[in-house]
Scaffold this motif. Structure first.
Motif, PDB file in Angstrom:
ATOM      1  N   ARG A   1       0.909  -1.216   0.076  1.00  0.00           N
ATOM      2  CA  ARG A   1      -0.074   0.048  -0.025  1.00  0.00           C
ATOM      3  C   ARG A   1       0.728   1.300  -0.078  1.00  0.00           C
ATOM      4  O   ARG A   1       1.896   1.379   0.646  1.00  0.00           O
TER       5      ARG A   1
ATOM      6  N   LEU B   1      -0.057   8.738  -8.106  1.00  0.00           N
ATOM      7  CA  LEU B   1      -0.387   7.665  -7.045  1.00  0.00           C
ATOM      8  C   LEU B   1      -0.940   8.357  -6.025  1.00  0.00           C
ATOM      9  O   LEU B   1      -0.685   9.795  -5.766  1.00  0.00           O
ATOM     10  N   THR B   2      -1.971   7.534  -5.396  1.00  0.00           N
ATOM     11  CA  THR B   2      -2.643   8.176  -4.210  1.00  0.00           C
ATOM     12  C   THR B   2      -2.574   7.534  -2.780  1.00  0.00           C
ATOM     13  O   THR B   2      -2.549   6.418  -2.924  1.00  0.00           O
TER      14      THR B   2
ATOM     15  N   THR C   1      -4.974   4.541  -0.466  1.00  0.00           N
ATOM     16  CA  THR C   1      -5.802   3.845  -1.442  1.00  0.00           C
ATOM     17  C   THR C   1      -5.173   3.276  -2.675  1.00  0.00           C
ATOM     18  O   THR C   1      -5.995   2.231  -3.129  1.00  0.00           O
ATOM     19  N   ASP C   2      -4.158   3.627  -2.810  1.00  0.00           N
ATOM     20  CA  ASP C   2      -3.293   2.748  -4.011  1.00  0.00           C
ATOM     21  C   ASP C   2      -2.510   1.647  -3.411  1.00  0.00           C
ATOM     22  O   ASP C   2      -1.996   1.667  -2.430  1.00  0.00           O
ATOM     23  N   TYR C   3      -2.482   0.552  -4.180  1.00  0.00           N
ATOM     24  CA  TYR C   3      -1.621  -0.362  -3.967  1.00  0.00           C
ATOM     25  C   TYR C   3      -0.770  -0.943  -5.140  1.00  0.00           C
ATOM     26  O   TYR C   3      -1.403  -1.131  -6.235  1.00  0.00           O
TER      27      TYR C   3
ATOM     28  N   TYR D   1      -3.737  -1.129  -7.805  1.00  0.00           N
ATOM     29  CA  TYR D   1      -4.892  -1.312  -7.636  1.00  0.00           C
ATOM     30  C   TYR D   1      -5.440  -0.069  -6.684  1.00  0.00           C
ATOM     31  O   TYR D   1      -4.830   0.218  -5.865  1.00  0.00           O
ATOM     32  N   SER D   2      -6.702   0.422  -6.914  1.00  0.00           N
ATOM     33  CA  SER D   2      -7.282   1.600  -6.196  1.00  0.00           C
ATOM     34  C   SER D   2      -8.383   0.933  -5.400  1.00  0.00           C
ATOM     35  O   SER D   2      -9.269   0.405  -6.015  1.00  0.00           O
ATOM     36  N   SER D   3      -8.396   1.152  -4.123  1.00  0.00           N
ATOM     37  CA  SER D   3      -9.431   0.738  -3.368  1.00  0.00           C
ATOM     38  C   SER D   3     -10.714   1.431  -3.262  1.00  0.00           C
ATOM     39  O   SER D   3     -11.780   1.164  -3.109  1.00  0.00           O
TER      40      SER D   3
ATOM     41  N   SER E   1     -11.661   2.896  -6.446  1.00  0.00           N
ATOM     42  CA  SER E   1     -12.466   2.613  -7.698  1.00  0.00           C
ATOM     43  C   SER E   1     -12.587   1.229  -7.834  1.00  0.00           C
ATOM     44  O   SER E   1     -13.363   0.535  -8.756  1.00  0.00           O
TER      45      SER E   1
ATOM     46  N   ARG F   1      -5.164  -0.277 -12.775  1.00  0.00           N
ATOM     47  CA  ARG F   1      -4.764   0.625 -13.854  1.00  0.00           C
ATOM     48  C   ARG F   1      -3.071   0.434 -13.974  1.00  0.00           C
ATOM     49  O   ARG F   1      -2.510   0.014 -13.322  1.00  0.00           O
TER      50      ARG F   1
END
Length: 221
Positions: A152, A167-168, A171-173, A205-207, A209, A213
């Motif tokens: 994460r 990158l966020t 929430t981004d993995y 992976y975004s938790s 959405s 991506r």
């Protein structure tokens, strides 16, 4: 590039006991994509209803021997796993359906996926538009506990390569590249060092959405 941590398995109580092939890069519009295979979260654990061999920690890097797990009477529209592997090597599996047993580590569910290899190459030349007959990269991997190994993104510093890549935090993995899964932050660090001052594309992976991506990062000193 940014801090990372492992993702806890709060909602995944199923513990798979078999090795499989991890789905890495799925090319857009490919037979694998149209069949619904999901990058990094899907593991191919069997075919024609038969599971692969049980997990053996002494053989984690070996290929699965399909010959011990072939359905002796597959549907007429399909081919056996051993026939499929042999045919792929000889480029003769085109247009023959294969029934895969696929486990998704995010949902904890196992499903059947029917995928039909097609000729690769340009559409105008009769191909599906990409490379290979399936358009997917798979690697032998142990899918038990794989959800624990997601990295994460904790913090993204302003004007950093991670910030420039969009990158966020929280929430981004970071999942991996088209040919490699990030099993831990050491593997991630090795990839970043190997691509210092050169762009590298990650699957993220975004938790928020619930989508995977592609993100291009340019690591710098």
């Amino acid at each position: 590039m940014g801090n990372t941590e492992s993702y806890p398995t709060e909602h995944y109580d199923r513990t798979p006991i078999f090795d499989g092939y991890r789905v890495l890069g799925v090319q857009p519009s490919s037979p694998a994509s149209k069949a619904g295979l999901v990058s990094f979260f899907d593991f191919i654990v069997g075919c024609h209803g038969e599971l692969f061999v049980e997990h053996n920690p002494e053989h984690e890097e070996e290929e699965v021997d399909f010959s011990h797990h072939v359905d002796t009477s597959p549907p007429s529209s399909a081919i056996s796993c051993r026939e499929f592997v042999d045919a792929i090597a000889l480029s003769q599996a085109q247009d023959k359906a294969l029934s895969l047993v696929v486990h998704n580590i995010k949902s904890g569910r196992t499903r059947e996926v029917i995928v039909t290899p097609r000729k690769g190459g340009l559409i105008e030349d009769g191909g599906w538009g990409g490379n290979g007959m399936l358009g997917v990269t798979i690697r032998p991997d142990d899918y038990r506990g794989a959800i624990d190994r997601l990295l994460r993104v904790l913090d993204v510093q302003e004007n950093s390569p991670a910030h420039a890549a969009g990158l966020t935090p929280s929430t981004d993995y970071l999942l991996g590249t088209q040919s490699l899964a990030f099993s831990n932050d050491v593997v991630l660090g090795e990839v970043l060092i190997a691509h210092m001052n050169r762009p590298v594309t990650f699957y993220v992976y975004s938790s928020l959405s619930d989508m995977v991506r592609l993100v291009t990062v340019l690591p710098t000193d």
